[in-house]
Every structure is written in structure tokens, then in C-alpha cells.
Write a protein that holds these residues in place. Structure first.
Motif, PDB file in Angstrom:
ATOM      1  N   THR A   1       2.200   0.537  -0.618  1.00 29.35           N
ATOM      2  CA  THR A   1       2.214   2.078  -0.355  1.00 29.35           C
ATOM      3  C   THR A   1       3.345   2.666  -0.976  1.00 29.35           C
ATOM      4  OG1 THR A   1       3.298   1.793   1.695  1.00 29.35           O
ATOM      5  CG2 THR A   1       1.060   1.805   1.730  1.00 29.35           C
TER       6      THR A   1
ATOM      7  N   TYR B   1       6.223   9.461  -8.052  1.00 27.02           N
ATOM      8  CA  TYR B   1       4.966   8.874  -7.378  1.00 27.02           C
ATOM      9  C   TYR B   1       4.238   8.812  -8.405  1.00 27.02           C
ATOM     10  CZ  TYR B   1       0.526   9.468  -5.176  1.00 27.02           C
ATOM     11  OH  TYR B   1      -0.739   9.518  -4.773  1.00 27.02           O
TER      12      TYR B   1
ATOM     13  N   SER C   1      -5.888   8.996  -5.806  1.00 24.69           N
ATOM     14  CA  SER C   1      -5.509   9.945  -5.387  1.00 24.69           C
ATOM     15  C   SER C   1      -5.464  11.174  -6.512  1.00 24.69           C
ATOM     16  CB  SER C   1      -4.016   9.995  -4.815  1.00 24.69           C
ATOM     17  OG  SER C   1      -3.316   9.702  -5.748  1.00 24.69           O
TER      18      SER C   1
ATOM     19  N   GLY D   1      -9.383  13.442  -7.054  1.00 25.89           N
ATOM     20  CA  GLY D   1      -9.944  14.340  -6.042  1.00 25.89           C
ATOM     21  C   GLY D   1     -10.296  15.600  -6.843  1.00 25.89           C
TER      22      GLY D   1
ATOM     23  N   GLY E   1     -11.351   7.422  -1.064  1.00 23.89           N
ATOM     24  CA  GLY E   1     -11.194   9.009  -1.234  1.00 23.89           C
ATOM     25  C   GLY E   1     -12.441   9.690  -0.538  1.00 23.89           C
TER      26      GLY E   1
ATOM     27  N   GLU F   1      -9.606  13.469   1.264  1.00 20.51           N
ATOM     28  CA  GLU F   1      -8.689  12.541   1.699  1.00 20.51           C
ATOM     29  C   GLU F   1      -8.810  11.135   1.250  1.00 20.51           C
ATOM     30  OE1 GLU F   1      -8.339  13.607   6.032  1.00 20.51           O
ATOM     31  OE2 GLU F   1      -8.093  15.395   5.353  1.00 20.51           O
ATOM     32  N   VAL F   2      -7.331  10.841   1.120  1.00 21.94           N
ATOM     33  CA  VAL F   2      -7.390   9.202   0.778  1.00 21.94           C
ATOM     34  C   VAL F   2      -6.940   8.338   2.134  1.00 21.94           C
ATOM     35  CG1 VAL F   2      -6.411   7.516  -0.639  1.00 21.94           C
ATOM     36  CG2 VAL F   2      -6.935   9.587  -1.670  1.00 21.94           C
ATOM     37  N   SER F   3      -7.590   7.224   2.254  1.00 20.36           N
ATOM     38  CA  SER F   3      -7.169   6.615   3.352  1.00 20.36           C
ATOM     39  C   SER F   3      -7.545   4.995   2.958  1.00 20.36           C
ATOM     40  CB  SER F   3      -7.794   6.727   4.924  1.00 20.36           C
ATOM     41  OG  SER F   3      -9.213   6.896   4.676  1.00 20.36           O
TER      42      SER F   3
END
Ligand code: SF4
Lengths: 245, 397
Positions: A9, A74, A153, A156, A179, A187-189
């Protein structure tokens, strides 16, 4: 010199930076999210992602470099399969030494970061075309991908504009990420496992029509499989149904 | 007939139309709708012949009342025929679109009953898509020559791009091979689109397709015709399509599709559109393009007296005429000149391709290369390698 493990991450990477900054000597970095096979090394060090540490590094980056630089870091970090962690650590160090350095294009690290970002956007652009959605019984559209880089990410916005009123989800099988878009937010998880999917009544029919369409459009006088392979690399085909995925 | 069979027949029949480009559009999404244009073209997959697939390219029907000699769907051919209703086409588009298979629809058709009847069905399709499904994705429709002005205008209003195929490069060829079609009608349709765009401040782009190698026109005739259409803003793109021998009674000039010629024509067309070459310039010493050398290099060799050019002095229009220097590099050079005299290192840093250009330039008052001999040799070698079957088999590099 240590073989350092982290969870893949962004926060994990920033936590790692903190150790690096304090003098941890790094031989190699292993991204647990995507590297399952690695050569074990005698000295190993596991980085536990720490939200507070990561936040304080983020704040410092923002303070010195501003949003632009944070964004760059990032984006570059998304090129995860290139083993570019050390480059990013060096880059942050440059920034903290002197902000002028990170815009100096004669420094190898700075060039590398720019290249990473380019590759990430290239992969994103490809994915915009290669993603295939399937329709579930409740109208949700789902897609499974295994992109080379961690571009989920970045997908989206495009599909939000395209399908504002549909509920859809994109699963990154390689990284166990999802996503999910619903009611104007994306939302990304992470996900552990997925239940058996129930497709809509129409789904198989539409797929059949697509396959027929795909097969019939090639002009036989012009067949060129080499060109086709160069454009649609074999690695992405498993997720595309016209190639049997 | 079930939809799978229909699509098999009608997409197969549409594939010879070349304009694959989904060219990008700026259409905004409809509120509560589906779809938006993307500015940079997106390819969704590549077909087995290596072409980008971004559109559902299909015929509404392959029934046709006409009998064009070069066409597989002409009425005198005994083939399986099918028809898709406007609703079927619209549904298919939406189903494909929301699965992200495509960027949009490219609809063409044979002519049923009359041009107007056919166009009305097109209009119906466009209306279902835009008004009922609030579809904001890309829509390209063929204009059938001879359709009435009001129908053409209604379609232009709803589509992102329309095209009307000129089919063959001259009036004479058209009257021989497509006796039912009139060039005047085709141009009239394009004119209607242009006028509609002007008076409605719309920018609906237009394109056409030309079949190359079935008739005798020279490259000069073909390119200067495109030039005229570009100048009058009647067309935004001309697509050149190497003739594929589908009917046995049309005397083909070549048996193999002349793919290389098609490629060279696209390059020459590019020089017209992006380098502001005139066709008289390109063809100053010839009537057909050189097979071995690309048109820009060929032009530079034909006009060697204009070279070498001084990189530190030449204006933009001359810089882009140097083989190997494109608009991007030329702009960079001009911008960089403001800060001082440019040397070879500067050019390299800016990413200017020197492989070709160094033969045509002066730096620091000196020529870099004295003769273009080895460049030409190298280019011909490159060509031979790329095109000779032996090299292909050996995989030699
Ligand atoms: S009008 Fe001519 S080219 Fe078009 S489908 Fe009919 S026969 Fe073919």
C-alpha cells in the motif's frame, strides 16, 4: 543490509520511508501484495504499516513539495511490478534535502520517476479499452482485470463519466482490490474472496453476439496475428472473452 | 433469423469499410444517461487482421437495390441477407457499450426501397439511442447519397460523424462501376452537412472512403482530389482502401490488395493535412508515389536544391519539410532558438530524430552530411527487409 517486506500500500511505502530515513539499510524490497515468489535472504525485516507514521510523512511531503509532488510520488508508486520502491524512497529523500532537486531532470532518480508515471498512464489507457463488464442479475456490472500496474484507482473517473447511473465494480485479481461505484462515488478497497456470481438472463446472449461480431470483422486477406499479438498482449487476454477469457 | 446470425452476416458485410477511428469526441453525457465521448481514441480490442476495434461496425441490412460492381452486397450477388430493426441496433449498441466492448456505433447499410426510406430507419435508430436511452457515446452514420436534405440534417444533428463514400476516385470510374450512384449526389450530401454545421455552429466531422487499385487513376489524381475536398472543408478525413477482389467480374488491376500503395497514400494525405504540403509539391516530379521511399523523403530528394536548411534560421514551414522533423520538433526548435544558438547536442536533448534529418541540415554554418547516398541505401534496405517475403521468413533484422 535487509530484505524488507511491506504490504504494497501507499501508506506501507511511506512507513517504510520512515525506517529508511532513520538509516535502515535496504538490500531489496518485497511487495507482499504482488510478489509471492522471492529469494529469501538472511536478514529480513517486516514493515508494519503505520497510519500515523505514513500521515506524518505525507504531511511533510505536502509541506515541502505541495500537492503536485505528492501526486507524482503516488502515481509513480502505482508502477508496483517494476520494483521501484527504492527509487521512490530516494526521490522523497531528494525532496526533503532540497525541493529544487526533484525538478532537476539530470538526476537519474527524477528521470526514473517520470518514466514510472508514464508507464502507469499507458497501462491505464490500455485498461480503459480492455476492461470487459458482465451484467449481474440485479443490473450491477462487474469486471475482472489483472493489470500490470496498480491502476485501479485511476480508472474510476473515466467510467464514472461513462456510466453515471449504473452500479459497477472492477476487481483487480492480482492485488485483491476492488473499485466499487454506486451513487456517484467510487471507492477502492480490498476483498478476500467472491461468492459465485449470478449473471443476468441476457448476459450469455450478448457475449455470444460479441464473439460472433469479433470473429467476423477480420478481413481474411489481411490477417496478421503478429500485429494482433503486439497490440493485445497475451497477458491481458485471459480477462477478455473474445480471446476465450 | 436469430440475432447472432444476423450480426454474423451484417458485421461481416460491413468490415470492408475502413474508418475504424473513433476519433474522439467531446460530447457531454446526458443527465441520467449512459455514455460519454473520450477525447483520446480508445481501442477495445484488435481483430485478427490487426485493426483496432472500437466501434460496433455493422450494416443495418445487406439487401440493396443497387448493383455496384465492386460490392459484395450488390443485388446481382446470390448471398444470405439479413435486416436489423432500429430497436435491435440500438439495443445491441447499448448492451455492448455498457460492457465496455465498444466506444460507439458505426452504422452503414445497403439501400432498401429508396435512399430516403433507408435514411429514415437510420434516423429512427439515432433517435432511440439519443432520446430514449439517453446514449451519449459515439455515433457515426453513413449518409446514403440521394437522401433528402431534411433527413440528412436531422441525422447530422444526432450523430458525431457522418460519412458519404465517394467510392471511386473519379466521376468516370463511378459511372462505369457504380452506375446507380451519382457523384453529384454524394457531393451534395457532403455540402448539406457542411452548411448545416456552419449555420448551427456544430462541428460534425465528415469522412469518405475511396477504393484504391480497382481503377486507373494515378496517385496524383487521388491526392489532389482529396486536397480539393479538404480545402472546401467538405471532408475532414479521406480513407483509402486497398481494393479487395470480392466479385469475379470486376477487372482488378492488381490481384493482391495494393496495401503498400494504400499506406503511401495515407502518408501523402498526412502531408496535406498536417504539413500543409500542396499536392503539386508532392507530385512535382512524378504522377505516382514512390513505393520504396516515404513521400516526404521522396519530396526532399526531388527538391534537393532547397536543402540543406539552417536549423538556426529556417522558418517553421521549412523546418517541417526536413525529413525526420515533424511539427512537434519544429515547434521545439523554434522555441529553443530564443535562448541561443542550437548545436547538435541541443537537438538530441530535445528528442529531434537525427537519423534522417541530419542529411538535410546545416548547423554552425556547416553541412553535417555531404551526400544522401547512404541514407537512401539504408531506407531501401529497410523497405526490402520489411516487405520481402524471404526476410520475413528468416525473421532477419
Ligand atoms: S449501394 Fe452499391 S456499394 Fe452500397 S451496398 Fe448497394 S451495391 Fe453495395
Amino acid at each position: 543490509m535487509y530484505q524488507v517486506f511491506y504490504d504494497g500500500t501507499f501508506n506501507g511505502l511511506l512507513t517504510l520511508y520512515d525506517y529508511f530515513d532513520k538509516g535502515l539499510e535496504i538490500e531489496t524490497v518485497v511487495n507482499r501484495a504482488i510478489e509471492k515468489n522471492f529469494q529469501p535472504y538472511i536478514f529480513q525485516f517486516e514493515v508494519e504499516t503505520d497510519r500515523d507514521i505514513a500521515d506524518s510523512v505525507t504531511k511533510k511531503i505536502l509541506l515541502i513539495g505541495g500537492e503536485e509532488v505528492l501526486k507524482k510520488i503516488y502515481l509513480a508508486s502505482l508502477a508496483d511490478s517494476d520494483k521501484n520502491e527504492i527509487i521512490i524512497l530516494d526521490y522523497i529523500k531528494l525532496l526533503f534535502t532540497d525541493i529544487e532537486l526533484v525538478s532537476n531532470l539530470s538526476i537519474e532518480t527524477v528521470i526514473e520517476i517520470e518514466k514510472c508515471i508514464k508507464r502507469v498512464f499507458f497501462e491505464r489507457h490500455k485498461m480503459l479499452g480492455f476492461i470487459r463488464f458482465s451484467e449481474l442479475y440485479d443490473g450491477t456490472m462487474v469486471s475482472f482485470i489483472s493489470p500490470k500496474y496498480n491502476v485501479l484507482s485511476l480508472l474510476g473517473g473515466h467510467f464514472k463519466r461513462r456510466f453515471p447511473d449504473i452500479r459497477w465494480a472492477i476487481f483487480d485479481k492480482k492485488r485483491g482490490m476492488v473499485g466499487y461505484y454506486f451513487r456517484y462515488s467510487f471507492e477502492v478497497s480490498y476483498y478476500e474472496s467472491i461468492d459465485e456470481l449470478e449473471y443476468s438472463a441476457n448476459e450469455n446472449k450478448v457475449r455470444d453476439v460479441w464473439k460472433v461480431f469479433f470473429d467476423s470483422i477480420a478481413i481474411k486477406e489481411r490477417l496478421s496475428y503478429e500485429r494482433q499479438v503486439s497490440k493485445v498482449p497475451l497477458r491481458v487476454r485471459e480477462d477478455m472473452l473474445e480471446f476465450g477469457g | 433469423m436469430d440475432i447472432v446470425q444476423k450480426v454474423a452476416i451484417l458485421s461481416n458485410a460491413a468490415k470492408y469499410d475502413v474508418s475504424c477511428s473513433s476519433s474522439g469526441s467531446k460530447r457531454d453525457s446526458y443527465p441520467n444517461g449512459i455514455g460519454s465521448g473520450a477525447l483520446s481514441g480508445i481501442c477495445h480490442t484488435w481483430s485478427a487482421d490487426g485493426r483496432c476495434v472500437s466501434l460496433l461496425k455493422i450494416l443495418m441490412t445487406n439487401y440493396c437495390i443497387y448493383d455496384c460492381k465492386y460490392c459484395h452486397n450488390r443485388k446481382s450477388n446470390d448471398i444470405r441477407r439479413a435486416f436489423l430493426t432500429p430497436k435491435e441496433i440500438a439495443d445491441l449498441t447499448i448492451e455492448f457499450y455498457k460492457r465496455n466492448y465498444i466506444e460507439g456505433l458505426f452504422l452503414s447499410s445497403g439501400i432498401i426501397k429508396s435512399p430516403d426510406y433507408t435514411m429514415e430507419l437510420f434516423l429512427k435508430t439515432a433517435e432511440i439511442l439519443r432520446y430514449k436511452y439517453r446514449y451519449g457515446g459515439y455515433l457515426h452514420m453513413k449518409i446514403i447519397p440521394g437522401a433528402s436534405k431534411i433527413l440528412v440534417e436531422k441525422i447530422v444533428k444526432l450523430a458525431d460523424r457522418v460519412s458519404a463514400n465517394l467510392e471511386l476516385p473519379s466521376e468516370k470510374s463511378l459511372s462505369i462501376y457504380a452506375p446507380d450512384k451519382s457523384r453529384k449526389e454524394i457531393i451534395k450530401s457532403l455540402d448539406t452537412v457542411l452548411k448545416y454545421n456552419l449555420s448551427n455552429e456544430q462541428n460534425n466531422s465528415t469522412s469518405t472512403q475511396l477504393i484504391i487499385g480497382a481503377t486507373e487513376e494515378t496517385d496524383r489524381e487521388i491526392i489532389s482530389q482529396s486536397e480539393v475536398f479538404y480545402k472546401r472543408s467538405l471532408l475532414k478525413r479521406v480513407y483509402y482502401s486497398a481494393y479487395i477482389h470480392v466479385n469475379s467480374d470486376l477487372p482488378a488491376l492488381n490481384t493482391e490488395p495494393p496495401l503498400l500503395r494504400e499506406h503511401r497514400l495515407y502518408q501523402a494525405d498526412f502531408l496535406l493535412r498536417f504539413y500543409k504540403f500542396t499536392s503539386d509539391e508532392i507530385f512535382s516530379k512524378r504522377n505516382n508515389l514512390d513505393e520504396l521511399l516515404d513521400p516526404k523523403l521522396r519530396w526532399a530528394l526531388d527538391n534537393y536544391h532547397l536543402f540543406p536548411v539552417d536549423i538556426n534560421k529556417a522558418d517553421y514551414s521549412m523546418l517541417i519539410r526536413v525529413p525526420g522533423i515533424g511539427p512537434k520538433s519544429a515547434k521545439k526548435i523554434i522555441a529553443a532558438r530564443k535562448f541561443g544558438y542550437l548545436g547538435i547536442e541541443h537537438l538530441k536533448k530535445m528528442g529531434v530524430q537525427l537519423k534522417k534529418s541530419e542529411y538535410f541540415m546545416i548547423l554552425n554554418g556547416k553541412k553535417i552530411r555531404n551526400s544522401v547516398g547512404d541514407l537512401v541505401e539504408r531506407e531501401i534496405m529497410k523497405f526490402t527487409k520489411a516487405n520481402s517475403p524471404i526476410f520475413k521468413i528468416l525473421g532477419a533484422d
